[in-house]
Design an enzyme around this catalytic site. Structure first.
Site, PDB file in Angstrom:
ATOM      1  N   LYS A 275      -0.352  -9.273  -9.054  1.00  0.00           N
ATOM      2  CA  LYS A 275      -1.608  -8.941  -8.374  1.00  0.00           C
ATOM      3  C   LYS A 275      -2.428  -8.064  -9.314  1.00  0.00           C
ATOM      4  O   LYS A 275      -1.947  -7.035  -9.799  1.00  0.00           O
ATOM      5  CB  LYS A 275      -1.329  -8.203  -7.060  1.00  0.00           C
ATOM      6  CG  LYS A 275      -2.575  -7.842  -6.250  1.00  0.00           C
ATOM      7  CD  LYS A 275      -2.166  -7.329  -4.866  1.00  0.00           C
ATOM      8  CE  LYS A 275      -3.385  -6.967  -4.026  1.00  0.00           C
ATOM      9  NZ  LYS A 275      -3.939  -5.644  -4.392  1.00  0.00           N
TER      10      LYS A 275
ATOM     11  N   GLY B 156      -9.551  -8.617  -1.001  1.00  0.00           N
ATOM     12  CA  GLY B 156     -10.757  -7.801  -1.054  1.00  0.00           C
ATOM     13  C   GLY B 156     -11.699  -8.085   0.090  1.00  0.00           C
ATOM     14  O   GLY B 156     -12.200  -9.200   0.225  1.00  0.00           O
TER      15      GLY B 156
ATOM     16  N   GLY C 113      -5.104  -5.924   2.908  1.00  0.00           N
ATOM     17  CA  GLY C 113      -4.697  -4.531   2.755  1.00  0.00           C
ATOM     18  C   GLY C 113      -5.336  -3.647   3.802  1.00  0.00           C
ATOM     19  O   GLY C 113      -4.877  -3.552   4.938  1.00  0.00           O
TER      20      GLY C 113
ATOM     21  N   CYS D 191      -3.692  -1.195  -9.445  1.00  0.00           N
ATOM     22  CA  CYS D 191      -3.913   0.196  -9.063  1.00  0.00           C
ATOM     23  C   CYS D 191      -4.972   0.846  -9.951  1.00  0.00           C
ATOM     24  O   CYS D 191      -4.845   0.848 -11.177  1.00  0.00           O
ATOM     25  CB  CYS D 191      -2.602   0.972  -9.157  1.00  0.00           C
ATOM     26  SG  CYS D 191      -2.782   2.695  -8.653  1.00  0.00           S
TER      27      CYS D 191
ATOM     28  N   MET E 239       0.852  -1.181   0.000  1.00  0.00           N
ATOM     29  CA  MET E 239       0.000   0.000   0.000  1.00  0.00           C
ATOM     30  C   MET E 239       0.888   1.231   0.000  1.00  0.00           C
ATOM     31  O   MET E 239       1.744   1.392   0.884  1.00  0.00           O
ATOM     32  CB  MET E 239      -0.926  -0.002   1.225  1.00  0.00           C
ATOM     33  CG  MET E 239      -2.000  -1.072   1.180  1.00  0.00           C
ATOM     34  SD  MET E 239      -3.071  -1.077   2.652  1.00  0.00           S
ATOM     35  CE  MET E 239      -2.010  -1.939   3.832  1.00  0.00           C
TER      36      MET E 239
END
Length: 380
Positions: free
Chosen positions: A153, A216, A239, A111, A25
């Site tokens: 990813k 997620g 995350g 992203c 992140m």
């Protein structure tokens, strides 16, 4: 809550036990935050550094090289790269493995930030299948002689009309990637709405020879267990769920090993962790910069606790470790962890149209590198 112990996960030569990955992140997963998460979690899970721009590696940008710092006992050292040019990414990987800077390299294809996608990077890139294939091939070719695994990813796709994740998974598998991770949202969703975990299950069915990880909406240990049960994925990538809550890695470790969960921290313990975060950041970047950086974490650490507006404001403007220590001392240490602190945290925002280069959707097999796309910037 407990579950049966999960099956072993390996990424290249590295066992990942429990099968948990700290997601990269921007502005968050620096050396200090990763160390804090590792202190709670397993040293054999994976903790990925902030996204690093490939061109900045090639040009040996001083700020970027500092962002690539790892703790002395951090292993494997996991680095995520961003780029759109196979030649630049391949050269960046050659430099990284040649210098011995990382043990594992991940590619950012998730992203959704407009400044990234409008240049063809991040979540926009997998739509260009041939270019994507060339990138994976270049990175794997550069990393393989050193035994460094390359992983990827990515998201479900650009939007509901342009799903790319199944092709991306198959291409990654065919070109020698050692694992793939799916953030089960489209770029158009950004971080809004709910992640579609059924897409993780479909990717797991399509990609059979390398691990598939899910990402997620993992905001608790129970979420991780449920994702693995429902999708059959080999591991989880966490995350936003750990923002202001690095002890989540202790809970994940217990749940995925079939052990009882530790008690959640009271406010006294949260204050101690917050101060520890500030001290580690100060060691890494200096006290003044550390306090500026730490301010964004305050609302996450204090989420749900009855702290009071004046004290919250003081935390949000903290300027020194001494002041931070004084503010922590003003917290009531006996306040239990609140129910309101559970659930979603971090950015969410609203869905929106994805910014793309002109004509990007015209030909998915066009191998051309987008013009002016390989610039240095941080992503999200």
């Amino acid at each position: 809550m407990t579950t049966e112990a999960t099956a072993a996960l390996r990424i290249g030569p590295y066992p990942v036990d429990p099968p948990v990955v700290l997601a990269p992140m921007a502005g968050i997963t620096n050396l200090a935050f990763r160390k804090l998460c590792r202190e709670f979690g397993s040293p054999t899970s994976i903790y990925v550094c902030e996204m690093i721009t490939a061109r900045a590696v090639v040009e040996r940008n001083e700020k970027t090289l500092h962002m690539m710092s790892f703790d002395a006992d951090e292993h494997p050292r996991s680095m995520q790269l961003y780029g759109v040019d196979p030649a630049t990414l391949g050269e960046a990987v050659r430099i990284i493995v040649g210098e011995g800077w990382a043990d594992h390299i991940d590619l950012n294809l998730g992203c959704p930030v407009p400044k990234v996608t409008r240049l063809g990077g991040g979540a926009a890139l997998p739509y260009k299948r041939t270019l994507f294939r060339h990138i994976v091939r270049a990175m794997v070719s550069a990393a393989e002689p050193a035994g460094v695994p390359v992983t990827l990813k990515f998201r479900i796709g650009i939007d509901d009309d342009h799903h790319t994740y199944l092709d991306a998974g198959r291409i990654a598998e065919a070109e020698g990637a050692r694992a793939v991770a799916l953030h089960a949202r489209t770029a158009a969703q950004r971080y809004s709405g709910e992640a579609d975990w059924t897409a993780i299950a479909r990717l797991k069915e399509a990609v059979t020879s390398i691990p598939v990880l899910g990402n997620g909406d993992i905001f608790s240990a129970a979420d991780a267990v449920r994702m693995m049960d429902e999708t059959g994925c080999d591991g989880v990538v966490v995350g936003r769920g750990c923002l202001g809550r690095p002890w989540l890695f202790a809970e994940l470790q217990a749940a995925l090993r079939g052990e009882p969960l530790p008690e959640p921290p009271d406010l006294g313990r949260v204050g101690a962790v917050l101060f520890r975060h500030g001290a580690l950041l100060s060691e890494h970047v200096g006290e003044e910069k550390a306090m500026r950086d730490l301010r964004k974490h305050m609302a996450w650490y204090l989420m749900g606790f009855p702290v009071g507006s004046d004290l919250r404001r003081a935390f949000a403007t903290v300027g020194s470790l001494a002041q931070l220590e004084d503010l922590v001392g003003q917290l009531d240490p006996a306040v239990p962890f609140p129910k309101d602190a559970e659930g979603p945290r971090g950015r969410q925002g609203s869905p929106g149209k994805v910014a793309l280069p002109h004509g990007w959707l015209d030909d998915p097999d066009d191998p051309a590198v987008p013009r002016a796309a390989d610039v240095m910037h941080s992503g999200g």
